[in-house]
Motif scaffolding. Structure first.
Motif, PDB file in Angstrom:
ATOM      1  N   TYR A 150       0.848  -1.198   0.000  1.00 27.57           N
ATOM      2  CA  TYR A 150       0.000   0.000   0.000  1.00 27.57           C
ATOM      3  C   TYR A 150       0.881   1.245   0.000  1.00 27.57           C
ATOM      4  O   TYR A 150       1.793   1.372   0.830  1.00 27.57           O
ATOM      5  CB  TYR A 150      -0.931   0.026   1.212  1.00 27.57           C
ATOM      6  N   ILE A 151       0.613   2.143  -0.941  1.00 25.27           N
ATOM      7  CA  ILE A 151       1.407   3.369  -1.053  1.00 25.27           C
ATOM      8  C   ILE A 151       0.618   4.513  -0.424  1.00 25.27           C
ATOM      9  O   ILE A 151      -0.387   4.966  -0.967  1.00 25.27           O
ATOM     10  CB  ILE A 151       1.717   3.698  -2.529  1.00 25.27           C
ATOM     11  N   ARG A 152       1.079   4.967   0.737  1.00 26.80           N
ATOM     12  CA  ARG A 152       0.390   6.064   1.422  1.00 26.80           C
ATOM     13  C   ARG A 152       0.783   7.401   0.806  1.00 26.80           C
ATOM     14  O   ARG A 152       1.916   7.577   0.346  1.00 26.80           O
ATOM     15  CB  ARG A 152       0.747   6.073   2.910  1.00 26.80           C
ATOM     16  N   SER A 153      -0.145   8.345   0.809  1.00 25.84           N
ATOM     17  CA  SER A 153       0.180   9.697   0.358  1.00 25.84           C
ATOM     18  C   SER A 153       1.067  10.368   1.400  1.00 25.84           C
ATOM     19  O   SER A 153       1.129   9.914   2.557  1.00 25.84           O
ATOM     20  CB  SER A 153      -1.096  10.505   0.134  1.00 25.84           C
ATOM     21  N   ARG A 195      -2.756   6.678 -10.791  1.00 29.11           N
ATOM     22  CA  ARG A 195      -3.674   6.229 -11.839  1.00 29.11           C
ATOM     23  C   ARG A 195      -2.951   6.104 -13.176  1.00 29.11           C
ATOM     24  O   ARG A 195      -3.177   5.150 -13.917  1.00 29.11           O
ATOM     25  CB  ARG A 195      -4.845   7.206 -11.969  1.00 29.11           C
ATOM     26  N   ASN A 196      -2.096   7.065 -13.486  1.00 30.38           N
ATOM     27  CA  ASN A 196      -1.376   7.004 -14.757  1.00 30.38           C
ATOM     28  C   ASN A 196      -0.334   5.897 -14.755  1.00 30.38           C
ATOM     29  O   ASN A 196      -0.122   5.237 -15.780  1.00 30.38           O
ATOM     30  CB  ASN A 196      -0.734   8.361 -15.059  1.00 30.38           C
ATOM     31  N   ALA A 197       0.318   5.679 -13.616  1.00 32.81           N
ATOM     32  CA  ALA A 197       1.290   4.587 -13.527  1.00 32.81           C
ATOM     33  C   ALA A 197       0.586   3.250 -13.720  1.00 32.81           C
ATOM     34  O   ALA A 197       1.103   2.352 -14.400  1.00 32.81           O
ATOM     35  CB  ALA A 197       2.000   4.631 -12.175  1.00 32.81           C
ATOM     36  N   PHE A 198      -0.590   3.107 -13.132  1.00 34.87           N
ATOM     37  CA  PHE A 198      -1.364   1.883 -13.303  1.00 34.87           C
ATOM     38  C   PHE A 198      -1.844   1.767 -14.754  1.00 34.87           C
ATOM     39  O   PHE A 198      -1.861   0.672 -15.322  1.00 34.87           O
ATOM     40  CB  PHE A 198      -2.564   1.887 -12.356  1.00 34.87           C
ATOM     41  N   GLY A 199      -2.192   2.896 -15.347  1.00 34.58           N
ATOM     42  CA  GLY A 199      -2.611   2.900 -16.751  1.00 34.58           C
ATOM     43  C   GLY A 199      -1.494   2.460 -17.680  1.00 34.58           C
ATOM     44  O   GLY A 199      -1.742   1.753 -18.668  1.00 34.58           O
ATOM     45  N   PHE A 230       2.429  11.131 -15.803  1.00 31.73           N
ATOM     46  CA  PHE A 230       2.947  10.908 -14.449  1.00 31.73           C
ATOM     47  C   PHE A 230       4.317  11.565 -14.270  1.00 31.73           C
ATOM     48  O   PHE A 230       4.712  11.895 -13.144  1.00 31.73           O
ATOM     49  CB  PHE A 230       2.891   9.441 -14.008  1.00 31.73           C
ATOM     50  N   ASP A 231       5.037  11.816 -15.354  1.00 27.52           N
ATOM     51  CA  ASP A 231       6.286  12.584 -15.254  1.00 27.52           C
ATOM     52  C   ASP A 231       5.998  14.022 -14.822  1.00 27.52           C
ATOM     53  O   ASP A 231       6.736  14.602 -14.014  1.00 27.52           O
ATOM     54  CB  ASP A 231       7.028  12.584 -16.592  1.00 27.52           C
ATOM     55  N   VAL A 232       4.928  14.600 -15.371  1.00 20.14           N
ATOM     56  CA  VAL A 232       4.540  15.968 -15.010  1.00 20.14           C
ATOM     57  C   VAL A 232       4.167  16.037 -13.532  1.00 20.14           C
ATOM     58  O   VAL A 232       4.642  16.904 -12.797  1.00 20.14           O
ATOM     59  CB  VAL A 232       3.356  16.448 -15.878  1.00 20.14           C
ATOM     60  N   PRO A 245       5.310   8.273  -5.981  1.00 23.55           N
ATOM     61  CA  PRO A 245       4.912   6.857  -5.887  1.00 23.55           C
ATOM     62  C   PRO A 245       5.695   5.980  -6.855  1.00 23.55           C
ATOM     63  O   PRO A 245       6.311   6.460  -7.811  1.00 23.55           O
ATOM     64  CB  PRO A 245       3.424   6.881  -6.256  1.00 23.55           C
ATOM     65  N   MET A 246       5.620   4.669  -6.627  1.00 23.81           N
ATOM     66  CA  MET A 246       6.275   3.694  -7.503  1.00 23.81           C
ATOM     67  C   MET A 246       5.420   3.465  -8.752  1.00 23.81           C
ATOM     68  O   MET A 246       4.245   3.819  -8.801  1.00 23.81           O
ATOM     69  CB  MET A 246       6.466   2.371  -6.772  1.00 23.81           C
ATOM     70  N   THR A 247       6.040   2.882  -9.775  1.00 19.05           N
ATOM     71  CA  THR A 247       5.313   2.499 -10.989  1.00 19.05           C
ATOM     72  C   THR A 247       5.171   0.971 -11.017  1.00 19.05           C
ATOM     73  O   THR A 247       5.790   0.264 -10.220  1.00 19.05           O
ATOM     74  CB  THR A 247       6.052   2.970 -12.250  1.00 19.05           C
TER      75      THR A 247
END
Length: 335
Positions: A150-153, A195-199, A230-232, A245-247
């Protein structure tokens, strides 16, 4: 309370039911494949539970459509749109993260559906969907925590006292010194990165197993767009000395065997694009710093063009099922 079969469904209700049916048939195809591949027993139990929830929802939705004599949407078919015997395309970790992301998205969708539902049986259905999903999401989070996934904010310091904004530069962000990020900006940057990393992981796998060259290229274009986005978001977090976060790129195997139909993968991709546009709009409204808002505007424009290209591919191939529509009065008059 009113009798469900005595009141006609509103446009909002029939649209919510129709969309839910399409989504549940699509997600059931994914779960059927996941069940044959997943090895971790705890993750497998959650996938099985999710599959049973989707199947139960489809049964209830079918009953409502039949009661209304409303045509049941075609949606997706477990025998046509997924090859459950295909080699592994994603890791078990991906499956668990998929359950987490999909549950969060579904919970937001069901909340919206409940808010527009008035008829007793429709309201009851979406209320039950939310109740089931709340409990399921808790189980998913607990397993993610147990596995250390789990990746916490980021955490924020506790202020010494309350304070109020005193300067107009609280809104600025283009030139000169930029203020630190506020909590809403951090939260949205963080979840939009995830969301973008998961995408990226999802579309990377899709593009490998697509049957059509056109679809494969479209999906891979989505990978490149998601990476850029996700780079932005990651760059803004780094500028403010916040963790990124991780990818999940490593959760995709090298399989190129037929796994999902092109129709199903295009549906998922265009749905994710539509959701991203909504998420970016909300994030922009919650980001007072102007440079961040401008980034959301720019990125939204990019994925809106991508969405249009996706819709054209689906229409050309006869994959875009027509949603409930108002009557065409001009056409009726001509007849």
């Amino acid at each position: 309370m009113e009798e469900g079969n005595r009141v006609q469904l509103t446009s909002a209700e029939i649209t919510a039911l129709w969309t839910s049916y399409i989504n549940d048939t699509a997600i059931a195809c994914n779960f059927k494949y996941f069940l044959t591949i997943v090895e971790d027993e705890k993750i497998k139990a959650l996938v099985k539970h999710a599959f049973e929830i989707a199947q139960g929802n489809l049964k209830t939705l079918t009953e409502i459509f039949n009661k209304e004599k409303y045509p049941i949407p075609y949606g997706f078919n477990l025998n046509e749109d997924v090859n459950e015997n295909a080699p592994r395309l994603y890791s078990d970790t991906y499956f668990l993260n998929y359950l987490h992301q999909a549950s969060q998205i579904a919970l937001q969708g069901y909340s919206m559906n409940l808010s527009v539902s008035v008829r007793a049986d429709v309201y009851s259905h979406f209320s039950e969907c939310i109740s089931q999903l709340i409990n399921f999401l808790r189980e998913v989070k607990e397993l993610l925590l147990f596995k250390g996934l789990y990746i916490r904010s980021p955490y924020l310091p506790i202020p010494d006292d309350i304070d109020f904004v005193k300067k107009q530069n609280f809104l600025k962000g283009f030139f000169g010194e930029k203020r630190s990020l506020v909590g809403t900006e951090i939260s949205n940057l963080y979840v939009n990165f995830q969301r973008n990393a998961f995408g990226v992981a999802t579309l990377m796998g899709f593009s490998q197993v697509a049957q059509s060259k056109e679809v494969a290229m479209f999906l891979f274009r989505g990978v490149e767009i998601a990476k850029k986005h996700f780079d932005v978001f990651g760059a803004i977090l780094k500028e403010n000395y916040l963790p990124v976060p991780m990818t999940w790129d490593s959760d995709v195997t090298e399989s190129t065997a037929y796994t999902f139909s092109d129709k199903l993968m295009m549906f998922y991709t265009t749905s994710l694009i539509a959701l991203s546009i909504g998420f970016y709009g909300t994030s922009m409204a919650m980001s007072p710093r102007r440079d961040i808002g401008l980034n959301y505007v720019r990125l939204t424009a990019e994925i809106a063009l991508y969405a249009e290209d996706g819709a054209n591919i689906m229409i050309k191939n006869g994959w875009l099922e027509q949603p409930p529509m108002a009557p065409d009065r001009d056409e009726l008059i001509k007849k």
